[in-house]
Design a protein around this motif. Structure first.
Motif, PDB file in Angstrom:
ATOM      1  N   GLY A  24      43.892  36.619  48.582  1.00 52.56           N
ATOM      2  CA  GLY A  24      43.371  37.448  47.501  1.00 52.56           C
ATOM      3  C   GLY A  24      41.884  37.693  47.680  1.00 52.56           C
ATOM      4  O   GLY A  24      41.283  37.349  48.702  1.00 52.56           O
ATOM      5  N   TRP A  25      41.265  38.270  46.660  1.00 53.22           N
ATOM      6  CA  TRP A  25      39.861  38.645  46.751  1.00 53.22           C
ATOM      7  C   TRP A  25      38.935  37.439  46.890  1.00 53.22           C
ATOM      8  O   TRP A  25      37.909  37.524  47.564  1.00 53.22           O
ATOM      9  N   TYR A  46      51.472  44.416  44.118  1.00 50.60           N
ATOM     10  CA  TYR A  46      51.775  45.748  43.604  1.00 50.60           C
ATOM     11  C   TYR A  46      50.515  46.594  43.743  1.00 50.60           C
ATOM     12  O   TYR A  46      49.391  46.063  43.783  1.00 50.60           O
ATOM     13  N   PRO A  47      50.649  47.917  43.812  1.00 48.06           N
ATOM     14  CA  PRO A  47      49.480  48.783  44.017  1.00 48.06           C
ATOM     15  C   PRO A  47      48.318  48.525  43.061  1.00 48.06           C
ATOM     16  O   PRO A  47      47.167  48.398  43.505  1.00 48.06           O
ATOM     17  N   GLU A  48      48.590  48.406  41.774  1.00 53.02           N
ATOM     18  CA  GLU A  48      47.498  48.202  40.823  1.00 53.02           C
ATOM     19  C   GLU A  48      46.868  46.819  40.953  1.00 53.02           C
ATOM     20  O   GLU A  48      45.682  46.634  40.664  1.00 53.02           O
ATOM     21  N   VAL A  49      47.678  45.845  41.382  1.00 58.37           N
ATOM     22  CA  VAL A  49      47.123  44.509  41.644  1.00 58.37           C
ATOM     23  C   VAL A  49      46.163  44.584  42.829  1.00 58.37           C
ATOM     24  O   VAL A  49      45.069  43.992  42.803  1.00 58.37           O
ATOM     25  N   ARG A  51      44.441  47.183  43.736  1.00 56.17           N
ATOM     26  CA  ARG A  51      43.221  47.859  43.269  1.00 56.17           C
ATOM     27  C   ARG A  51      42.264  46.858  42.609  1.00 56.17           C
ATOM     28  O   ARG A  51      41.065  46.836  42.872  1.00 56.17           O
ATOM     29  N   THR A  52      42.822  45.992  41.772  1.00 52.71           N
ATOM     30  CA  THR A  52      42.009  44.990  41.082  1.00 52.71           C
ATOM     31  C   THR A  52      41.355  44.042  42.079  1.00 52.71           C
ATOM     32  O   THR A  52      40.167  43.711  41.947  1.00 52.71           O
ATOM     33  N   ASP A  81      46.797  55.182  49.432  1.00 49.31           N
ATOM     34  CA  ASP A  81      45.977  56.028  48.559  1.00 49.31           C
ATOM     35  C   ASP A  81      44.937  55.203  47.808  1.00 49.31           C
ATOM     36  O   ASP A  81      43.772  55.609  47.682  1.00 49.31           O
ATOM     37  N   ILE A  82      45.358  54.049  47.308  1.00 48.44           N
ATOM     38  CA  ILE A  82      44.427  53.175  46.582  1.00 48.44           C
ATOM     39  C   ILE A  82      43.360  52.636  47.525  1.00 48.44           C
ATOM     40  O   ILE A  82      42.166  52.587  47.181  1.00 48.44           O
ATOM     41  N   THR A  83      43.764  52.237  48.720  1.00 46.03           N
ATOM     42  CA  THR A  83      42.813  51.715  49.697  1.00 46.03           C
ATOM     43  C   THR A  83      41.739  52.745  50.023  1.00 46.03           C
ATOM     44  O   THR A  83      40.551  52.424  50.124  1.00 46.03           O
ATOM     45  N   ILE A  84      42.160  53.994  50.169  1.00 45.92           N
ATOM     46  CA  ILE A  84      41.215  55.073  50.463  1.00 45.92           C
ATOM     47  C   ILE A  84      40.326  55.364  49.253  1.00 45.92           C
ATOM     48  O   ILE A  84      39.103  55.476  49.385  1.00 45.92           O
TER      49      ILE A  84
END
Length: 316
Positions: A24-25, A46-49, A51-52, A81-84
């Motif tokens: 994780g981060w 998940y995508p939104e996770v 992003r966070t 898409d989120i990564t970009i």
């Protein structure tokens, strides 16, 4: 300057692997702050996770970090898409065809690295235009190559067929093994298991303790009819081994694997029914400590061993 340090703008040629349920981060930021390249593992998010985690990592470090994206995941477009959109500058792709997304990512100004385990995909990755490759031997934890080629054999074979930087992975958790990888021609190392037990790793404490108590022979390569994966031995791994010995096909193995089995073991801490992905080098790990200390000890050991070899007199 070392080619990988220059490519990623990092101090040390040490990469933290993008491990599911561990990376994780917090871990990525800690490794990057210590001078290596931290990686957020998108494979268990998940995508939104994701992003966070990217946003929190940016707040925790001003150093470069990367995102690892397994290409076989169903929501790959949304992940990319989120990564970009979050302006991640380095992406490590794995578990899929490098030709699918490399050009697209590079058009967005992203440095792309692809993980391979054989000569065929090393060549394919280079042809696809990646900036570097991770060559991972079968000692490594998690998903693995079907050829079961060890790191000691894989790295020199890959060096012979590509002209881009090669990052060695699989069975590396010390300065000694890092120096061996460089002697084989690698430009950097990627380290997973040693960072899985870092204080900042998101792995469950019970899983970390299971890793540091592991001894030689406590891991096995399983599920070769699906995607080969190296696991710590437990009730689940024993069930898989028995099913394979009895000739289970892909459908039967998929049913046994079920859903979220890795999360159950590595993140939730179910040490018997969960999937516990870790490398053979777990037998060498015996302490949970900060990621910065892990990186520093590996680097210091690398320098010390390099000096030691330099001063050896091999003349008769």
């Amino acid at each position: 300057m070392n080619s990988i340090c220059k490519l990623f703008n990092i101090k040390y040629p040490i990469i933290q692997a993008g491990m599911v349920w561990c990376s994780g981060w917090k871990l990525a930021a800690a490794v990057s702050n210590a001078g290596g390249l931290g990686i957020i593992g998108a494979g268990s998010m998940y995508p939104e996770v994701l992003r966070t985690h990217i946003q929190k990592c940016k707040l925790a470090t001003d150093k470069p970090f990367a995102v690892n994206i397994p290409l076989l995941y169903p929501n790959i477009q949304e992940i990319i898409d989120i990564t970009i959109k979050e302006e991640v500058k380095i992406v490590f792709t794995s578990a899929g065809n490098p030709t699918t997304w490399t050009s697209f990512l590079k058009e967005k100004g992203i440095t792309v690295v692809h993980v391979i385990a054989n000569i065929k995909f090393a060549k394919k990755a280079q042809e696809a235009g990646v900036d570097a490759i991770v060559a991972e031997g079968f000692e490594a934890g998690g998903h693995n190559g079907r050829e079961e080629t060890t790191t000691m054999c894989l790295i020199p074979m890959i060096i012979e067929v590509v002209q881009i930087p090669v990052i060695a992975a699989g069975g590396i958790a010390s300065g000694k093994s890092m120096l061996a990888a460089f002697a084989l021609g690698a430009d950097a190392v990627q380290i997973g298991s040693a960072f899985a037990v870092a204080e900042e790793s998101s792995a469950h404490p019970a899983f970390k303790n299971k890793i540091i108590s592991a001894v030689e022979g406590d891991t096995r390569l399983a599920m070769k009819k699906l995607v080969p994966v190296r696991l710590l031995k437990n009730e689940f791994a024993d069930a898989v081994a028995q099913a394979e010995a009895e000739g289970a096909d892909r459908t039967q193995l998929m049913a046994l694997l079920g859903k979220a089995r890795a999360k159950q073991g590595m993140f939730d801490g179910d040490l018997e029914n969960g999937e516990l992905e870790i490398g053979q080098v777990s037998a060498m790990l015996n302490e949970i400590k900060p990621a910065s200390q892990i990186l520093d000890e590996i680097w210091r050991d690398f320098i010390d061993q390099k000096k030691y070899l330099t001063h050896l007199n091999f003349s008769s």
